[in-house]
Design a protein around this motif. Structure first.
Motif, PDB file in Angstrom:
ATOM      1  N   THR A 149       0.836  -1.207   0.000  1.00  0.00           N
ATOM      2  CA  THR A 149       0.000   0.000   0.000  1.00  0.00           C
ATOM      3  C   THR A 149       0.869   1.255   0.000  1.00  0.00           C
ATOM      4  O   THR A 149       0.651   2.189  -0.780  1.00  0.00           O
ATOM      5  CB  THR A 149      -0.933  -0.016   1.238  1.00  0.00           C
ATOM      6  N   LYS A 150       1.874   1.261   0.879  1.00  0.00           N
ATOM      7  CA  LYS A 150       2.757   2.437   0.991  1.00  0.00           C
ATOM      8  C   LYS A 150       3.489   2.671  -0.330  1.00  0.00           C
ATOM      9  O   LYS A 150       3.552   3.796  -0.834  1.00  0.00           O
ATOM     10  CB  LYS A 150       3.765   2.171   2.126  1.00  0.00           C
ATOM     11  N   ARG A 151       3.998   1.584  -0.913  1.00  0.00           N
ATOM     12  CA  ARG A 151       4.785   1.734  -2.146  1.00  0.00           C
ATOM     13  C   ARG A 151       3.918   2.254  -3.297  1.00  0.00           C
ATOM     14  O   ARG A 151       4.324   3.132  -4.046  1.00  0.00           O
ATOM     15  CB  ARG A 151       5.436   0.403  -2.529  1.00  0.00           C
ATOM     16  N   LEU A 152       2.710   1.702  -3.435  1.00  0.00           N
ATOM     17  CA  LEU A 152       1.836   2.152  -4.535  1.00  0.00           C
ATOM     18  C   LEU A 152       1.466   3.622  -4.368  1.00  0.00           C
ATOM     19  O   LEU A 152       1.382   4.364  -5.345  1.00  0.00           O
ATOM     20  CB  LEU A 152       0.568   1.280  -4.587  1.00  0.00           C
ATOM     21  N   ASN A 153       1.272   4.045  -3.121  1.00  0.00           N
ATOM     22  CA  ASN A 153       0.927   5.454  -2.870  1.00  0.00           C
ATOM     23  C   ASN A 153       2.089   6.390  -3.190  1.00  0.00           C
ATOM     24  O   ASN A 153       1.879   7.589  -3.416  1.00  0.00           O
ATOM     25  CB  ASN A 153       0.483   5.632  -1.417  1.00  0.00           C
ATOM     26  N   GLU A 154       3.291   5.861  -3.187  1.00  0.00           N
ATOM     27  CA  GLU A 154       4.470   6.690  -3.477  1.00  0.00           C
ATOM     28  C   GLU A 154       4.704   6.868  -4.991  1.00  0.00           C
ATOM     29  O   GLU A 154       5.560   7.647  -5.396  1.00  0.00           O
ATOM     30  CB  GLU A 154       5.713   6.060  -2.840  1.00  0.00           C
ATOM     31  N   ILE A 155       3.977   6.098  -5.804  1.00  0.00           N
ATOM     32  CA  ILE A 155       4.174   6.183  -7.261  1.00  0.00           C
ATOM     33  C   ILE A 155       3.091   7.092  -7.835  1.00  0.00           C
ATOM     34  O   ILE A 155       1.902   6.742  -7.864  1.00  0.00           O
ATOM     35  CB  ILE A 155       4.122   4.775  -7.897  1.00  0.00           C
ATOM     36  N   ASP A 156       3.492   8.270  -8.272  1.00  0.00           N
ATOM     37  CA  ASP A 156       2.531   9.283  -8.727  1.00  0.00           C
ATOM     38  C   ASP A 156       1.600   8.769  -9.827  1.00  0.00           C
ATOM     39  O   ASP A 156       0.397   9.024  -9.808  1.00  0.00           O
ATOM     40  CB  ASP A 156       3.283  10.527  -9.229  1.00  0.00           C
ATOM     41  N   GLY A 157       2.175   8.056 -10.774  1.00  0.00           N
ATOM     42  CA  GLY A 157       1.381   7.574 -11.907  1.00  0.00           C
ATOM     43  C   GLY A 157       0.212   6.694 -11.477  1.00  0.00           C
ATOM     44  O   GLY A 157      -0.842   6.674 -12.117  1.00  0.00           O
ATOM     45  N   TYR A 158       0.386   5.948 -10.398  1.00  0.00           N
ATOM     46  CA  TYR A 158      -0.691   5.069  -9.930  1.00  0.00           C
ATOM     47  C   TYR A 158      -1.856   5.872  -9.343  1.00  0.00           C
ATOM     48  O   TYR A 158      -2.998   5.420  -9.365  1.00  0.00           O
ATOM     49  CB  TYR A 158      -0.163   4.060  -8.895  1.00  0.00           C
ATOM     50  N   LYS A 159      -1.560   7.083  -8.816  1.00  0.00           N
ATOM     51  CA  LYS A 159      -2.636   7.883  -8.214  1.00  0.00           C
ATOM     52  C   LYS A 159      -3.722   8.161  -9.262  1.00  0.00           C
ATOM     53  O   LYS A 159      -4.902   8.017  -9.012  1.00  0.00           O
ATOM     54  CB  LYS A 159      -2.069   9.192  -7.656  1.00  0.00           C
ATOM     55  N   THR A 160      -3.287   8.537 -10.460  1.00  0.00           N
ATOM     56  CA  THR A 160      -4.232   8.837 -11.539  1.00  0.00           C
ATOM     57  C   THR A 160      -4.992   7.569 -11.961  1.00  0.00           C
ATOM     58  O   THR A 160      -6.209   7.594 -12.146  1.00  0.00           O
ATOM     59  CB  THR A 160      -3.460   9.376 -12.771  1.00  0.00           C
ATOM     60  N   LEU A 161      -4.243   6.485 -12.106  1.00  0.00           N
ATOM     61  CA  LEU A 161      -4.863   5.240 -12.580  1.00  0.00           C
ATOM     62  C   LEU A 161      -5.895   4.710 -11.575  1.00  0.00           C
ATOM     63  O   LEU A 161      -6.989   4.302 -11.957  1.00  0.00           O
ATOM     64  CB  LEU A 161      -3.783   4.175 -12.836  1.00  0.00           C
ATOM     65  N   PHE A 162      -5.540   4.722 -10.292  1.00  0.00           N
ATOM     66  CA  PHE A 162      -6.475   4.232  -9.265  1.00  0.00           C
ATOM     67  C   PHE A 162      -7.684   5.162  -9.155  1.00  0.00           C
ATOM     68  O   PHE A 162      -8.818   4.705  -8.993  1.00  0.00           O
ATOM     69  CB  PHE A 162      -5.773   4.113  -7.899  1.00  0.00           C
ATOM     70  N   GLU A 163      -7.453   6.485  -9.236  1.00  0.00           N
ATOM     71  CA  GLU A 163      -8.554   7.447  -9.102  1.00  0.00           C
ATOM     72  C   GLU A 163      -9.576   7.258 -10.233  1.00  0.00           C
ATOM     73  O   GLU A 163     -10.774   7.397 -10.020  1.00  0.00           O
ATOM     74  CB  GLU A 163      -7.992   8.885  -9.112  1.00  0.00           C
ATOM     75  N   ALA A 164      -9.083   6.891 -11.421  1.00  0.00           N
ATOM     76  CA  ALA A 164      -9.988   6.689 -12.559  1.00  0.00           C
ATOM     77  C   ALA A 164     -10.879   5.460 -12.358  1.00  0.00           C
ATOM     78  O   ALA A 164     -12.001   5.405 -12.853  1.00  0.00           O
ATOM     79  CB  ALA A 164      -9.174   6.543 -13.841  1.00  0.00           C
ATOM     80  N   VAL A 165     -10.380   4.493 -11.626  1.00  0.00           N
ATOM     81  CA  VAL A 165     -11.128   3.243 -11.430  1.00  0.00           C
ATOM     82  C   VAL A 165     -11.907   3.259 -10.117  1.00  0.00           C
ATOM     83  O   VAL A 165     -13.057   2.807 -10.046  1.00  0.00           O
ATOM     84  CB  VAL A 165     -10.158   2.031 -11.431  1.00  0.00           C
ATOM     85  N   PHE A 166     -11.268   3.759  -9.076  1.00  0.00           N
ATOM     86  CA  PHE A 166     -11.889   3.774  -7.742  1.00  0.00           C
ATOM     87  C   PHE A 166     -11.962   5.233  -7.247  1.00  0.00           C
ATOM     88  O   PHE A 166     -11.213   5.618  -6.340  1.00  0.00           O
ATOM     89  CB  PHE A 166     -11.057   2.939  -6.760  1.00  0.00           C
ATOM     90  N   PRO A 167     -12.827   6.060  -7.861  1.00  0.00           N
ATOM     91  CA  PRO A 167     -12.846   7.474  -7.480  1.00  0.00           C
ATOM     92  C   PRO A 167     -13.167   7.669  -5.993  1.00  0.00           C
ATOM     93  O   PRO A 167     -14.090   7.068  -5.469  1.00  0.00           O
ATOM     94  CB  PRO A 167     -13.952   8.068  -8.367  1.00  0.00           C
TER      95      PRO A 167
END
Lengths: 356, 115
Positions: free
Chosen positions: A165-183
């Motif tokens: 969880t911590k690592r994924l939150n540190e990757i900026d690109g994932y923020k956009t991808l997750f927000e698009a799927v799980f707003p």
């Protein structure tokens, strides 16, 4: 005899000769007639009835708790190929479930972050949407439950879920991808695993020549393969476990291998003898290209697999009652192998995505 | 006379202490499916598990209190009997074939049988 009559006779005679020669070469009888494969015989009607049991389903079953979404699938694909999901940042799901190796790794036993060989072979994951029990020993009921197991296993990806969880939150690109799927939802292991499971469900085997035969194209598979289909479902007894369109009963059997691994027996009371050394029946789709075989990778070739089943496996109280020695002729074995080759479909067009 | 009276009382006591009602039901296995028992079942009832499929099964019953009764291996054609122990919702599953699942409500032993 007139010239015309002589010509007609010679055409008829040569046609019959060509037909007989074709049979002698192994092109076999015309479609729709009874197939005889040594001692195994089946009428055309019986074959048609049997073929109905191998028809592919119309749609992928996505659970209500994790419905399909194109962007979720794409996110799952990105995560699947991302080695940062492992503690060392070197092993992704695709490292072991390699699309170029029939979604397995071609090894006897898998290898993860520690380099120590795992106890069991890496299973393929195509058509996993239909699985009712996952892992060789069935310890996961759903893909959502299963996906977390290799990620956290010490010798596989070795990644604690809180660190993930911590690592994924540190990757900026994932923020956009997750927000698009799980707003509005936070990035965590639950959302990551939901995306991974959705991607895995989308991996469905392409139609093979066998499927085209099932759909009615009688010439899609050769006579040897058609004879192999009869052996498979009669004297070979293969269908006792490898049943249905995925060629698995999704069930657990001790097939008498030498391995000391008790498999599903670990999850059953000691009194349940039949589950000792029992492992899940794997699908046979693409099996010809996904060896080595068995849960422990102990058998190298399909021919040796057939030898094992012919002998019937190691006799012990847990040996599946479905395991009975069979006697197959050289011809029947060749026919079986020809049939199994018809289960190889075109590979899935999956490419490693660009990572964020 | 007193002895006879005592014996009669003892018999009445023994009979009244036994299961109030107990019945026998047959549950048929077809391939990968279990045919539902149509009549209501109660704790103390006996279920005959009849394997009419072409494959071996190994059923088990999980009761509402978490305890399990294992029926052992049943090859095709074999029957096994089990006396239901615990009232409440129960699940019947197969060790070999996890896809097999039948939920069942087991009534209390004191529940009178359905008319």
């Amino acid at each position: 005899m007139t010239f015309r009559r002589a010509l007609l006779c010679s055409i008829v005679v040569s046609s019959v000769a060509v037909f007989l020669a074709a049979i002698a070469r192994g092109n076999g009888p015309l479609p729709g007639v009874e197939i005889s494969a040594g001692p195994a015989q089946m009428s055309a009607a019986a074959i048609d009835e049997l073929k109905a049991k191998f028809r592919r389903p119309a749609a992928i079953p996505f659970p209500k708790s994790n419905p399909f979404d194109e962007k979720k699938k794409d996110l799952g694909r990105t995560l699947f190929f991302d080695p940062r999901l492992s503690v060392t940042g070197t092993v992704s799901c695709a490292s072991c479930h390699n699309p170029n190796l029939a979604w397995s790794d071609g090894l006897e036993r898998g290898v993860g972050v520690t380099g120590i060989p795992l106890p069991r072979r890496t299973p393929g994951i195509v058509d996993a949407a239909w699985l009712t029990a996952l892992m060789w020993d069935g310890r996961a009921d759903t893909l959502e439950q299963q996906a977390a197991l290799p990620i956290t296993a010490e010798h596989e990806m070795g990644m604690p879920l809180d660190v993930l969880t911590k690592r994924l939150n540190e990757i900026d690109g994932y923020k956009t991808l997750f927000e698009a799927v799980f707003p509005g939802k936070e990035i965590n292991a639950t959302t990551a695993i939901a995306a991974l499971a959705t991607y895995e469900r989308s991996l469905v085997s392409n139609k093979s020549s066998f499927d085209r035969w099932i759909d009615g194209d009688e010439l899609a598979i050769a006579p040897a393969a058609r004879r192999g289909f009869v052996v498979f479902n009669t004297t070979g007894r293969c269908n006792k476990c490898h049943s249905g369109w995925r060629f698995t009963d999704d069930s657990f059997h001790d097939i008498g291998l030498r391995s000391e691994d008790i498999g599903r027996g670990k999850f059953a009371p000691p009194s349940v003898t039949i589950m000792k050394h029992a492992f899940k029946t794997p699908s046979l789709r693409n099996a010809r290209i996904s060896g080595p075989y068995m849960h422990d990778g102990s058998i190298k070739t399909m021919e040796e697999v057939l030898d094992h089943y012919e002998k019937g496996g190691k006799l012990r109280p847990s040996l599946s009652p479905e395991m009975k020695p069979v006697k197959l002729s050289r011809q029947e074995k060749d026919d079986l192998v020809a049939f199994l080759e018809t289960l190889i479909g075109p590979p899935l067009a999956e490419k490693s995505p660009e990572l964020p | 006379m007193r002895v006879i009276r005592t014996l009669i009382i003892a018999c009445v006591v023994v009979l009244s202490c036994g299961p109030a009602y107990s019945a026998e039901h047959t549950l048929v296995m077809h391939h990968m499916e279990l045919e539902e028992v149509t009549a209501p079942v109660r704790a103390g009832d006996v279920i005959i598990f009849d394997n009419r499929s072409d494959m071996t099964h190994n059923l088990y019953v999980i009761y509402s209190d978490g305890t399990v009764d294992n029926l052992d291996t049943q090859v095709p054609g074999m029957q096994r009997k089990l006396t239901l122990r615990v009232a409440g919702p129960a699940v019947i599953k197969c060790w070999i074939h996890p896809i097999i699942r039948l939920e069942m409500e087991i009534g209390s032993q004191d529940t009178p049988p359905a008319p």
